[in-house]
Design a protein around this motif. Sequence first.
Motif, PDB file in Angstrom:
ATOM      1  N   TYR A 386       0.821  -1.203   0.000  1.00 55.81           N
ATOM      2  CA  TYR A 386       0.000   0.000   0.000  1.00 55.81           C
ATOM      3  C   TYR A 386       0.859   1.259   0.000  1.00 55.81           C
ATOM      4  O   TYR A 386       0.503   2.269  -0.620  1.00 55.81           O
ATOM      5  CB  TYR A 386      -0.936  -0.016   1.210  1.00 55.81           C
ATOM      6  CG  TYR A 386      -1.907  -1.167   1.180  1.00 55.81           C
ATOM      7  CD1 TYR A 386      -3.075  -1.095   0.435  1.00 55.81           C
ATOM      8  CD2 TYR A 386      -1.637  -2.345   1.872  1.00 55.81           C
ATOM      9  CE1 TYR A 386      -3.964  -2.162   0.390  1.00 55.81           C
ATOM     10  CE2 TYR A 386      -2.511  -3.416   1.826  1.00 55.81           C
ATOM     11  CZ  TYR A 386      -3.673  -3.318   1.092  1.00 55.81           C
ATOM     12  OH  TYR A 386      -4.538  -4.385   1.034  1.00 55.81           O
ATOM     13  N   ILE A 387       1.991   1.207   0.716  1.00 56.17           N
ATOM     14  CA  ILE A 387       2.907   2.350   0.735  1.00 56.17           C
ATOM     15  C   ILE A 387       3.429   2.628  -0.673  1.00 56.17           C
ATOM     16  O   ILE A 387       3.628   3.783  -1.064  1.00 56.17           O
ATOM     17  CB  ILE A 387       4.081   2.086   1.705  1.00 56.17           C
ATOM     18  CG1 ILE A 387       3.556   1.982   3.141  1.00 56.17           C
ATOM     19  CG2 ILE A 387       5.136   3.186   1.612  1.00 56.17           C
ATOM     20  CD1 ILE A 387       4.607   1.541   4.144  1.00 56.17           C
ATOM     21  N   LEU A 431       1.501   7.014   5.092  1.00 52.34           N
ATOM     22  CA  LEU A 431       1.114   5.599   5.086  1.00 52.34           C
ATOM     23  C   LEU A 431       2.123   4.758   5.873  1.00 52.34           C
ATOM     24  O   LEU A 431       1.747   3.827   6.590  1.00 52.34           O
ATOM     25  CB  LEU A 431       1.002   5.092   3.650  1.00 52.34           C
ATOM     26  CG  LEU A 431      -0.216   5.579   2.859  1.00 52.34           C
ATOM     27  CD1 LEU A 431      -0.055   5.236   1.382  1.00 52.34           C
ATOM     28  CD2 LEU A 431      -1.489   4.946   3.403  1.00 52.34           C
ATOM     29  N   LEU A 435       0.231   2.728   8.945  1.00 53.98           N
ATOM     30  CA  LEU A 435      -0.109   1.328   8.670  1.00 53.98           C
ATOM     31  C   LEU A 435       0.619   0.403   9.653  1.00 53.98           C
ATOM     32  O   LEU A 435       1.837   0.536   9.843  1.00 53.98           O
ATOM     33  CB  LEU A 435       0.264   0.948   7.237  1.00 53.98           C
ATOM     34  CG  LEU A 435      -0.608   1.547   6.129  1.00 53.98           C
ATOM     35  CD1 LEU A 435      -0.081   1.164   4.755  1.00 53.98           C
ATOM     36  CD2 LEU A 435      -2.054   1.079   6.274  1.00 53.98           C
TER      37      LEU A 435
END
Length: 444
Positions: A386-387, A431, A435
């Motif tokens: 996701y990063i 992020l 996260l």
Amino acid sequence: MNEQSQKLMVGPDEPISNQEAGFLGLQHVLAMDVYVPPVIIAGLLAMGLDAKAGLIQATFLAAGIGTILQTKFFMKMPVSQGPSFVPIGAIAGIYFASGAKDGGMATVIGASIVGSILLILLGVTGLFQKIINSLVPQVVGGTIITIVGLSLMPSALGDNIFKAQGNINENLLLAVVTVAILILCVSLGIYFPKLQKLFKVSSIIIALLGGTVLATMLGKFDWQSVNEASWFSLPSFTAFHYGMHFSMTAIMTFVIIYAVLMTETTGTWFAMSAVTDSPISKKQWNHGIIGEGISCLIAALLGGSPVTGYATNAGIISITGVASKKVFVSAGIWFIIFGFFNKLAAFLSAIPAPVIGGIFAIICSTIMLNGLNVIRTLHTQERDMYIIGIPIILCIAIIIMPQSLVKATPQMIQYLLESPISICALAAIILNLILPRDRQIAFN
């Protein structure tokens, strides 16, 4: 020693003669693309040929001084400073919002000076290394480098080729032929190792010369401006020519831009560390950002754009196999010499946009792949997907965002939207902070 460092022809501390260092340094300069960002900026700002040549001249001087400072005194790694692609959009936005020819460049210079001083203070106080440890791990640095290449691709293909002045068919022909020559040179260097230094190291300059020859045949190269230019000159389009104006909105924008430059630079240092198999110490981090700030301050005073540890540099070392610090100091000296060589600046400023666009597109892909290579070496976790992925999505979204939507946002947001790298870098950092860490996964 890792596999990459074993492939180096000349290591960072390997002793070589002054003559060989000078020759290899010249080859390294010729293989770089420091003239591309000022050419793009000059085109976006609709600068005249004199101002355009002045911007290129300032770029060479700042790159040379910054390279020597970083390699010899501050970072003490084979680091070549060059104009960053990150601020290009924001510079254009601030320039036109601040009166364009009537004070626009003064506002850009003022904001750049403030930002560079902040970088120096971060290094002097020792805060930079602590910030890097917490905010910019390798996955964030690699993602940012990837975004730099991806976000600039539309400019390379659109502004320089499809939207450039002239016949679209001729523009495409110039770009395609230039790229074909570049690929041919790289291929010859691979197939004939004895010719590697000639073709691989000098592939970019050979491609530019080939594109220029074709442009001349098509009547698209302005040789008159080159002939009329003096051979040598001192910089004239400096901060003392444009003046300095300090706008809080522009300064805040540049503070964010410099934050992104820090992440871009650290990503490049990560890549350089991997290529040369040289770990970076805590002291080097802080000293490196001091050198970065001083280099950016010099660039601003000369009338140029902010410089950074060059994103393509690690890739060029991988291609040329030249990583000697002595060679990089030599490269810095060559940059300074070229900075006073006004005829060269006039020649580079006269190269048609499609020729630059063809080279620029290849450079963008190289930058993007350098970032992915940094990421590829990591033992990633699920959160890292996701990063890496969300900033890429954001980058594409900002690029295709309708201008009507952009203009509906506050002025400072408009500046940032002109530079997708800024928003995407901040997204990657945030992020990484929010996260949760999870199980490691394979990332091939």
